[in-house]
Structure formats: structure tokens, C-alpha cells
Motif scaffolding. Sequence first.
Motif, mmCIF file in Angstrom:
data_model
loop_
_atom_site.group_PDB
_atom_site.id
_atom_site.type_symbol
_atom_site.label_atom_id
_atom_site.label_comp_id
_atom_site.label_asym_id
_atom_site.label_seq_id
_atom_site.Cartn_x
_atom_site.Cartn_y
_atom_site.Cartn_z
ATOM 1 N N THR A 43 -43.534 -62.303 57.216
ATOM 2 C CA THR A 43 -44.041 -62.505 55.576
ATOM 3 C C THR A 43 -44.052 -61.164 54.608
ATOM 4 O O THR A 43 -44.311 -61.266 53.741
ATOM 5 C CB THR A 43 -45.265 -63.217 55.538
ATOM 6 N N ARG A 44 -44.171 -59.945 55.476
ATOM 7 C CA ARG A 44 -44.125 -58.696 54.818
ATOM 8 C C ARG A 44 -42.799 -58.477 53.925
ATOM 9 O O ARG A 44 -41.814 -58.812 54.485
ATOM 10 C CB ARG A 44 -44.327 -57.578 55.750
ATOM 11 N N SER A 45 -42.929 -57.914 52.974
ATOM 12 C CA SER A 45 -41.831 -57.768 51.928
ATOM 13 C C SER A 45 -41.484 -56.259 51.895
ATOM 14 O O SER A 45 -42.584 -55.737 51.454
ATOM 15 C CB SER A 45 -41.927 -58.297 50.639
ATOM 16 N N ILE A 46 -40.557 -55.662 52.150
ATOM 17 C CA ILE A 46 -40.168 -54.338 52.401
ATOM 18 C C ILE A 46 -39.625 -53.730 51.083
ATOM 19 O O ILE A 46 -39.016 -54.517 50.214
ATOM 20 C CB ILE A 46 -39.183 -54.010 53.326
ATOM 21 N N LYS A 47 -40.068 -52.819 50.450
ATOM 22 C CA LYS A 47 -39.813 -52.058 49.127
ATOM 23 C C LYS A 47 -38.230 -51.927 49.346
ATOM 24 O O LYS A 47 -37.383 -51.508 50.318
ATOM 25 C CB LYS A 47 -40.148 -50.564 49.108
ATOM 26 N N LYS A 48 -37.467 -52.169 48.208
ATOM 27 C CA LYS A 48 -35.962 -52.281 48.368
ATOM 28 C C LYS A 48 -35.345 -50.841 48.565
ATOM 29 O O LYS A 48 -34.576 -50.803 49.316
ATOM 30 C CB LYS A 48 -35.505 -52.488 46.743
ATOM 31 N N SER A 50 -37.011 -48.691 50.785
ATOM 32 C CA SER A 50 -37.367 -48.556 51.746
ATOM 33 C C SER A 50 -36.554 -49.346 52.853
ATOM 34 O O SER A 50 -36.172 -49.199 53.929
ATOM 35 C CB SER A 50 -38.662 -49.006 52.044
ATOM 36 N N ALA A 53 -33.466 -47.671 54.101
ATOM 37 C CA ALA A 53 -33.681 -46.754 54.889
ATOM 38 C C ALA A 53 -33.827 -47.534 56.195
ATOM 39 O O ALA A 53 -33.664 -46.970 57.371
ATOM 40 C CB ALA A 53 -34.945 -45.904 54.356
ATOM 41 N N ALA A 54 -34.496 -48.610 55.980
ATOM 42 C CA ALA A 54 -34.833 -49.371 57.165
ATOM 43 C C ALA A 54 -33.813 -49.907 57.925
ATOM 44 O O ALA A 54 -33.699 -50.046 59.040
ATOM 45 C CB ALA A 54 -36.045 -50.673 56.995
ATOM 46 N N LEU A 267 -39.104 -54.420 62.807
ATOM 47 C CA LEU A 267 -39.533 -53.025 62.329
ATOM 48 C C LEU A 267 -41.001 -52.979 61.850
ATOM 49 O O LEU A 267 -41.822 -52.113 62.088
ATOM 50 C CB LEU A 267 -38.750 -52.320 61.492
ATOM 51 N N VAL A 268 -41.355 -54.162 61.104
ATOM 52 C CA VAL A 268 -42.481 -54.346 60.643
ATOM 53 C C VAL A 268 -43.654 -54.665 61.831
ATOM 54 O O VAL A 268 -44.831 -53.942 61.618
ATOM 55 C CB VAL A 268 -42.785 -55.520 59.682
ATOM 56 N N ASN A 271 -44.094 -51.191 63.466
ATOM 57 C CA ASN A 271 -44.688 -50.503 62.387
ATOM 58 C C ASN A 271 -46.264 -50.601 62.270
ATOM 59 O O ASN A 271 -47.329 -49.884 62.478
ATOM 60 C CB ASN A 271 -44.298 -50.552 60.830
ATOM 61 N N GLU A 272 -46.708 -51.909 62.199
ATOM 62 C CA GLU A 272 -48.160 -52.399 62.306
ATOM 63 C C GLU A 272 -48.838 -52.398 63.728
ATOM 64 O O GLU A 272 -49.828 -52.486 63.643
ATOM 65 C CB GLU A 272 -48.314 -53.668 61.658
#
Lengths: 316, 500, 281
Positions: A43-48, A50, A53-54, A267-268, A271-272
Motif C-alpha cells: 500500500t506504499r505509494s512511491i514518488k513519481k 523515485s 529510478a526504482a 523493493l518497498v 527497503n523497510e
Amino acid sequence: MTSELDPIASPSGFTPRSTGGIGLWVTPVDEVAIEARARTFTTRSIKKTSKRAALELAISCIDLTTLEGMDTPGRVSALCRKAITPDPADPSLPSTAAVCVYPSMVPSAAAFTAGSSVRVASVAGAFPSGMSSLEVRLADIRDAVAAGADEIDIVIGRGDFFTGRYGRVFDDIVAAKEACGPAHLKVILETGELGTYDQIRRASMLAMAAGADFIKTSTGKVARNATMPIALCMAEAIRDYVEQTGEIVGLKVAGGIRTAKQAWHYLVLINETLGPDWLTPDRFRIGASSLLNDALLAIRKLDTGRYSGPDYVSID
Amino acid sequence: MANDDIHPVAKGQSRGFSLDYAPAPESASVVSIADEYGLFIDGEFAEPESGELFATVSPATEERLSMVASGGVGDVDRAVGAARRAYDGVWGPMPGRERAKYLFRIARQLQERAREFAVLETLDGGKPIKESRDVDIPLAAAHFFYYAGWADKLEYAFPGRDVAPRGVAGQIIPWNFPMMMLAWKVAPALAAGNTVVLKPAETTPLTALLFARLLQDVGLPPGVVNIVTGAGPTGEALVDHPGVDKLAFTGSTAVGKRIQKVALARGVPVTLELGGKAAHIVFEDAAIDQAVEGVINGIYFNQGHVCCAGSRLLVQESIAESFVDRLKRRLATVRVGDPLDKNTDVGAINSSRQLARITELVEVGVAEGAELYQPDCGLPDRGFFFRPTILSHVEQTHRIAREEVFGPVLSVLTFRTPEEAVAKANNTPYGLSAGIWTEKGSKILWMADRLDAGIVWANTYNQFDPASPFGGYKESGFGREGGMHGLAPYLSAAPTGGRS
Amino acid sequence: MGERLDIQKTYKLFIGGAFPRSESGRTTEVVAADGSFVANVAKASRKDLRDAVKAARGAQSDWAGRTAYNRGQILYRMAEVMEGRRSQFEVELVTCGSSAADAAAELDEAIDLWVWYAGWCDKFQQVVGTVNPVAGPFFNFTVPEPTGVVGVVAPEQPSLAGLIARLAPVLVSGNTAVVIPSEVAPLSAISLSETIATSDVPGGVINMLTGPKLDLLPWLLGHLDVNAVDLTGAPTDLDPAVLDEAVGNVKRVIRRDPADRGPYAITDFCEMKTIWHPIGR
């Protein structure tokens, strides 16, 4: 019988050789709670900014894979070309981390990737079952390395694991690592067959203690492949192992990861759980084939604002 | 604390990839908030007698969202009168299966308009959108759906009893879960055949008023549910009203005691769901990573504005240090900020008053000798925010271990044996909930048997379900909400035919 | 042989399995229907009440920790022992004003009540407990538990059957009790204490405080270590200020028709505990 059982392979832990006898904490894992936690990463939303890059990062972490009985040098050539230059229209995009092939395809893969950053990974050790004698499995590994493999993916002996012969599983991995020489060793747990997260956690600790450079979820040859909670379980094991030993171990998720969105979720999760230091091909890999094109389509969408179609990216 | 310290990596090895999360604000355009709201009485919005309005603000921005009517004694009297007429004339005589259909309709409408309710709940109350979207509103709808099915089956719930509704129920709900608490109160009351006068909390009235509109759309007969907004005096007027046959209150223990006094003096049945100071007990043989998640969820869910929050961590001394380290590491990934942002884990504190209370109690905790940890997360410039906080080395005698903080503040205590864990867990006037983490089944049951708590979560925490009774022991109140047990407070149940 | 002088009984309190006099040293005179002297019964003070609550609290976890089967047998044993002493109770009831027929009927009732509630000990949980079908991978169940220490203000009449009708359901789930018996007819309650002491009920599970209800009530309602009070036998026009005492610890305050003897007379003094556990591998 009991003599075959590793005397220190108690359910609560074992003492790895590589760590000079430091006891490793094999904690139980609660299925419902770990699956609930794994869902939160989706449910995490990644910056555009980012996001692109992701996606590039995801591409650079791919082990672009072909593991078919019908593989040929021609097929491997196409794969390697795709791995080196995923999108000819956009040379700024990174190459994938590696191509992953059967041992007999290693010479071709080595030749076709020569001069590029793409590494050659080979499955070995009687992949995907691992059901051969240790001698045969080690010879398989040595062959692949001799033919130019930079990385070796083996699978643990589930027969030994399920019968509680953890010592044998451990010794086999130690021997495999030795046979790898300079090549990196990825140890596949075949999590889809292990039955419980407790077992996945235990197998993770066992493989790391025996010297795995990476632990990997699946062969892609059984019905159940990588899932988010399985990856979380293994990532937590890595985090604890690193914390206790200082040795760095990578994670490879394989099978079933086909979309850019799934890649973001993983990736999230990394990352976490393990932190940004694991967001690199040195420590994180995705074993996949169709993911690459979905990532390319997603990048086009980000760049142009329009949805693209499969005819606009090359098949490999 | 920098990431280098949080993640188990030697310093200087950072590869520098930063996976930035985007502000992903849920659009507020889905809701339209009126400039002013009247009281919902007898199916219509009405001006308060006094003409007085009060402001409700967004705790995340401190901006005024709307002006809401302040109900007075006369307004409450009108509402109770409307509820009485509806009870005598429509709702009481209505067959259970027809009442059920209204409740099913309410549940369905809530599901259909879930996004609107979720956004409004987050705007008015400050809770993260992911919670109002995934927890509050779905559970509110589920609660109506659950009790709808009971409306025509009441005689099966209490064998050997003749059940009858009590009449007009006066209900007062808190600001921490406005819609969920509304559903917990209204659904069983209506299913049992009562009519309702509900007073929402003064800081979070908007979703209840939107619910009033929904009731109009549903076609619920006028007067069956009346919503009178206001602060403490409005609630007192409702509690004191002689036409109210049943009282139900969720909120602080202090106010609950005042309500119990009135109820006792008047001989009116009352249910109270009050404060808590739950022990969250972690044994060394727990599934540690999931226990970490459970403890984090147990205290930081809804900014810790949860009566059953696991505010006292009791961790076995053998793993205490490493467990707290894990909590801190996990806390570093918790995102505090704009409640409307889908990435936000911890939103705004509900009011400046509550923020002041939390701040004060944490200061007291530190002064008493607790060790403070807060992640180095940025907070928005405006609005009421508080960093998720861990206070370790807390002792049983500390105020912070005894008083309900009702905020994102975890106190850490240790124990050595199961007996000691039980003794410490029960050493409080409260008794709402408790958590246990161990992989040993017999130990779970041994502990669960001994804990003075109405809800025991074993290897999980903060789970809610309409079918699951909820309520406290001791000063956490009495009566249950949810499940078959949740019907009982809204029914009188005489022995069938007077037989015993 | 001269005429034998009969032995007059000293009616004492019953606290923690012992029979103390009131620490206050005071007594109340009980007179028969014809106004003649019957006995001096101890007049319990607030300190006696404090001691009784302490005894009840001390006995509670053991009583609740016994198996339901065991509690059932102990309550049944009360019926057995009372049956053997029924003439004593009947005499006392008659002394306090009952007709012989009414006294006999009340004894039947009183003894049968023990049998009735003995049988409930291991059954009411299955009537009021539930397994809850929650929408998730959890096993979720609700069980009744005793609330703890309960004050029982027994009805004035019938003084014996009324007391047992309110006391027995308190004991079924594992609560312990501090009982204030009938003021006008306290004798049978005291003999009941002696019966309890010679049965298998552990000391402290039932404590009996004779004395003026209105003197003891504020202390009972105000005691923070009393979880619930049954006011069935208290006047209905109690001073609100006395009732206010109950909110100090959010006491459960119960009134129920003594004739209402279903499982809900038991669950009035229960807390429902709900336990969640995930279902996983």
C-alpha cells in the motif's frame, strides 16, 4: 539413525561453523501476522521521480532467466542481448544483473555477455531437485564455474532437511561453496515445498551459516514460487543473521514476479526490512523473465504519459 | 537516529539508493462539507434552540471544517420525544424482519459510500486514511450487516426468555473511532427494536451527520435515530433526560463514573466502555518479528487513541534489550504526517487538548526516570502531531505505567516469570484488554485464564469484528458490544412465561 | 433431676471460615414474633466488612481455579448437609415468625436451590459462551469468568431461601461473597454459616455479616476491592449518595427478582472474556 542427525541441530537453533560457534536464533514465525505485515508493503505509494529510478533499479537487479530443456545457443544469445540492452530505444537504461541459464548453456552465455556488465549465473547441483549424489552435484558446479559462470544457484536437499539431517544440508552447502571457488553461491530454499514459515526461517539461517552469498526463494519449477511474506520471512532472517555475524548476505526472489508493480512492492519490502543498503544488485536479485518488459512498458508510461503495448518492446 | 544505526549494516557501506515515498493524498473532493450543520431530529436537520454553533477543525491543519449545532436541554428533549414517538408508533411495532431490512440497507449504503465516509473521518478526526479506509468504515458497515441479521432472531439469542426492547436508548460516543463507535451503538440498539438519540463527540461530529443524511436516503422512519451534536452539557442533558430508557457510553472512565451515578440514581440500565491500560506481554519464545509488529500496531494504531491500546509492554527480561532495539528499528519506518496521505502510518492527534495531555504525561515519565526514544521523523509545520514514543525502564510505580495516555506512547516494563507477568498486567484498576506473545499454546491459555481483561489477543493485537464481544473488566466498564452478547444490553429478558 | 437449662446460642459473624464476634463488640437483639428475647446477633462494623472482603479476596482465585465439576459437587454438598439439619433451620424460621408449614416449604426451596445451582456450575458456560465467526483467520471465543468479590444484600423475606437464591448464583462461576443477611430474620443465615463451615466450601468463599444493612451498605458499595454488589435485598429507596459510592470502581450493581433463576442470575456476576488467536501454520 540418530548418528546421522546433527547433534546440535535442535529446533531452537544450531551452531554454524562459519561464525565460530555463535548460536543463531531461529525464532518461530506466525503465519497470519507475517502475511498481514507483508500486505502493508503493497500500500506504499512511491514518488513519481523515485518510481522511474526504482524501475531502473529493479531492472538492474534482474537475473534474466531461461531454464528450459529446449534452450539453445540461439535462445541464449537473444536473452543476453536483451539483458545487456533491455531497450534499444533507451540506451540510458541499465543492463540486468545477470542472465541465468542451465550449465550446458554457460559457455554460450559467457560468450554473448563478454565485455558487458551482465554476469552469468548458472543453476547447478542437479537443479531443480538436487536429487543426485554429492559428487555429481559438486561436479556440476565445478563444470559450470569452469565454463565461465560467475554465480551458481543450487537448491538445498529437501530430503535431508525434512528428515532432520540439518548437518548434512549444512555440509553440502559448505562443499558447494568450496566448489564454487570465486563464483558467488546462491542457495535456493525451494520455499514452496517447505510448508511453513518456521521452516523457511530455519532453512534461511542454515544456508547463511553454511556460507551462502545469497539465499533464494525458489527454483521456479514448482507450483508455489516467491511471495511477499516468504520474501519478508527471508529478509528478516538475513537482517538478524547480519546483525549477529556481520556477514552480508543477499536475497533473491524468483518465480511469479511479472509486473512492475510487484517489483515495487518487493523493493518497498526490502527497503523497510533490510534498509536502503540492500537496494542494489549486489544484495538483491529478482529471478524473472517477463518482468523486464513490463518494467520497460511502465517506464514508457512514466516518460510519455501514455500506456504502451507489448509490440513496442522487444521479446527476448 | 540515522539509518546507519537502525539497519544492521556497517557504516560507510550505504549504496545510496533512496526509495522515496510520494505524498499520495486521497482526494478530499469526494466529500462536500456544509458550512453549518443542524441537529438531526425526527428525520430532519433542525436549528438548535439556542442558535449556538461550535467549530469542528481538522487536527492535521487546524483549519475550521464546519460549524455544528450545539444541542441544549430543549433540543435533547425534542430528540427524545421524537425517538419515543418513533418507538411507540413505528419501530417498536415493526416486525423484526422489516427492521432487519433497514439495517441491511444502511450497511450497503455505507459500503457504497465508504470512500466518502473514510475521507471525512480522516479530515475531521486526523486518523490515517489507510485506517479509516481499511478499518473504521468497513467495520462500521460490517457491524450493521451483522446486527441486521439478528433483528428477526432475537428469541434464539436468549433461550428461555421473553425479550423486549427497552425503548429509547441514549448513546454517547467518543472521538477516536467516530463511525465505528456509532455503528457499535446504533446497530444493536435498532436490531433489538429500540430507537436512538446519539451524541457524537464534539471534535468529530461530521461523519455522524453524514450518516444522518444516509439515513434519509435509506428511508429510515423519522425519529428512529436522532443525532444531537454538542459537548459535555449536551451529553449531560441526554443522560439526565427522564425519557431515556437505556444509556450507553464509550469514553473516559471519569465521565463514565458520572454517568453511572445518574443511571444508578434513576435505575436506568447502562453499559460503559471506558479506559484501559493494557499489558502487552512478550515472552522470549514468541514469534519475535511478528511480536514487534503486534506491539507497534498495538500502540501506534490510530495514534494510540485506542482504549484497548497495548500501552504497557511487558517483555521478558531475557530478551528485553534486543526486543526494544527491534521496536526502535521498526519505528524508524513508521511514517508520521498528513492523515490523508495513503503512506501515512500515524496521523494527527485529535485535538490540541489531547496533544497537551500526551506531552505532559511524557514529560512526567521522563522526569520519573524513564528513558525516552522518539524516531527522528519530521512533523508537519501545522496541526497537532506527536512523535511515536517509547519510554523504557518504566517501573510499575510510574504514573506513565498507571495512567491512560491515549496517545502514541509505549511504556516498557520487564518480567521474569509468567506469574510476574500476570501480577504486573493485572496491577491496574483497568481491565479492558491484554496481549500475549508466545508460541507455547498451554502458556497462552494459562495466561489468558488469569488476565483480568475482557479481550485477550494472543499472537495478535487490535483485531475487531462485529461477531466478537468487546468490553472490559473492573474500571474499564461493563456490558459487551459485538456478537450475541452485544444484544443483551438493549433488551429486557424476562423468564419465559414467568417460569424459572 | 432438676429441669435442664437449655444452652442459648451466641450468633456470631462468619469471616474467612471462622466465627468471630464483631470487632466493635456490639450486638443487636433479635426478638420473636411475640416480642420475647431470642438472641443477640453480632452487629458487624465497617472493620468487620473490611476483614470479610479481605477474606473473600484471598479465597477467590482458589475457588475460581477449581474445576466447575468440583464447585458443583461442593454446592451439592451444601444441599446434603442442609437436608440433615433442616429441623434446626425450621425452628429458627418459626422463631422469627414463619408458620411451621411455611418454614418447611422454605427449607424445601432452599435445599433445592443448592441442587439447582450445583447443576449449573458446569453448564452455564455452554449456554452463554460462544465461538465467534470473525471475518479473518482467527479462532475467537468468549467465555464467562467470575467478576471477583461480590457483596450480596439478601432479601428480608424469605430470609433463608431468598439468601440462597441470591448467593448460590454468585458462587457458581467462581466468585466469593460477602453476604448481609436479612435484618429481621438473621438466625437461619447464621446457622447457614455453621452449615457452610462443616461442608466443603473453603473458608472465605462465603462470609456472613449480620447487622444493619444501611450502616454497612455505604462501606460495601464504596469498597474498591468489591467488584459487584447485589442490591436485591436492599431498600429500593436508597439514598442516592449511598449508591454514588458504587462508581468509585465502576462496580457492577445488580438487582434481580429472586424468583428469576436462569443462567442470567449467574452471568450477572460474570465478565465475558473474549480470546483471539490466529489460525496458521
